[in-house]
Design an enzyme around this catalytic site. Structure first.
Site, PDB file in Angstrom:
ATOM      1  N   GLY A   1       0.752  -1.207  -0.008  1.00  0.00           N
ATOM      2  CA  GLY A   1      -0.036   0.086   0.160  1.00  0.00           C
ATOM      3  C   GLY A   1       0.957   1.143  -0.153  1.00  0.00           C
ATOM      4  O   GLY A   1       2.011   1.245   0.609  1.00  0.00           O
TER       5      GLY A   1
ATOM      6  N   GLN B   1       2.960   9.951   1.173  1.00  0.00           N
ATOM      7  CA  GLN B   1       4.139   9.233   1.079  1.00  0.00           C
ATOM      8  C   GLN B   1       4.836   9.819  -0.004  1.00  0.00           C
ATOM      9  O   GLN B   1       6.174   9.371  -0.078  1.00  0.00           O
ATOM     10  CB  GLN B   1       4.044   7.876   1.210  1.00  0.00           C
TER      11      GLN B   1
ATOM     12  N   CYS C   1       5.819  -0.079   7.207  1.00  0.00           N
ATOM     13  CA  CYS C   1       5.437   1.012   6.320  1.00  0.00           C
ATOM     14  C   CYS C   1       6.712   1.287   5.529  1.00  0.00           C
ATOM     15  O   CYS C   1       7.450   1.426   5.890  1.00  0.00           O
ATOM     16  CB  CYS C   1       4.988   2.108   7.412  1.00  0.00           C
ATOM     17  N   LEU C   2       6.445   1.635   4.353  1.00  0.00           N
ATOM     18  CA  LEU C   2       7.482   2.079   3.228  1.00  0.00           C
ATOM     19  C   LEU C   2       7.928   3.205   3.814  1.00  0.00           C
ATOM     20  O   LEU C   2       8.974   3.473   3.428  1.00  0.00           O
ATOM     21  CB  LEU C   2       6.949   2.301   2.032  1.00  0.00           C
TER      22      LEU C   2
ATOM     23  N   HIS D   1      -4.517   1.344   7.527  1.00  0.00           N
ATOM     24  CA  HIS D   1      -2.894   1.935   7.622  1.00  0.00           C
ATOM     25  C   HIS D   1      -2.956   3.184   6.614  1.00  0.00           C
ATOM     26  O   HIS D   1      -2.380   4.150   6.742  1.00  0.00           O
ATOM     27  CB  HIS D   1      -1.975   0.856   7.385  1.00  0.00           C
ATOM     28  N   GLU D   2      -3.658   2.898   5.159  1.00  0.00           N
ATOM     29  CA  GLU D   2      -3.470   4.043   4.387  1.00  0.00           C
ATOM     30  C   GLU D   2      -4.278   5.102   4.658  1.00  0.00           C
ATOM     31  O   GLU D   2      -4.111   6.157   4.363  1.00  0.00           O
ATOM     32  CB  GLU D   2      -3.642   3.242   2.668  1.00  0.00           C
TER      33      GLU D   2
ATOM     34  N   HIS E   1      -2.858   7.432   7.068  1.00  0.00           N
ATOM     35  CA  HIS E   1      -1.680   8.095   6.313  1.00  0.00           C
ATOM     36  C   HIS E   1      -2.389   9.528   5.967  1.00  0.00           C
ATOM     37  O   HIS E   1      -1.954  10.665   6.035  1.00  0.00           O
ATOM     38  CB  HIS E   1      -1.193   7.604   5.105  1.00  0.00           C
TER      39      HIS E   1
END
Ligand code: CO
Length: 150
Positions: free
Chosen positions: A46, A51, A88-89, A130-131, A134
């Site tokens: 994701g 991000q 997380c990226l 999660h997304e 953000h």
């Protein structure tokens, strides 16, 4: 399409609230295409627009079942609890057990501005949460109940 740099934890941008998308135009489609490429190149499941430095309510998810593009997503229903590993990226090398709903229903718009509803369980439910977090400047660390690899 272009690969975009992924903003890392510690940068202010990731704690900011994103604005809704109002125009479902070529600019949005380019953003979505860039996000997809960037997510796949980074090996993530994701990615949210903040991000890559864009404070708009857009995210992409692929848990292995195909690409999902979410614009202005809202969680409308949750059920149950799961406690599983999450990363997380934007936080490379960090992994923790989080507490999240086991089932999540989201309403969102697709890239053409059509309203959609989708249900997710387990990993997909976690990815939705999660997304969408953000987009409100919330990082997964706020849901961690136990850190791993630290
Ligand atoms: Co993330």
């Amino acid at each position: 399409m272009a690969l975009r740099l992924i903003v890392k934890e510690g940068e202010d941008l990731l704690t900011k609230k994103s604005r809704p998308v109002e125009q479902f135009d070529q600019k949005l489609h380019t953003l979505l295409d860039d996000m997809r490429e960037t997510m796949y190149a980074a090996g993530g499941v994701g990615l949210a627009a903040p991000q890559i430095g864009v404070l708009r309510r857009v995210c992409v998810i692929d848990i292995g079942d195909g690409l999902i593009e979410l614009i202005n997503p809202v969680v409308t229903k949750t059920a149950g609890v799961q406690e599983t590993a999450e990363g997380c990226l934007s936080s490379p090398g960090k992994c923790g057990i989080t507490r999240r709903p086991k089932k999540v229903t989201v309403e969102f718009f697709d890239r053409n501005g059509k309203k959609q509803t989708m249900k997710g369980e387990d990993l997909l439910a976690k990815a939705f949460c999660h997304e969408i977090d953000h987009l409100d400047g919330i990082l997964f660390k706020e849901h961690v109940i136990c850190w791993e690899n630290q």
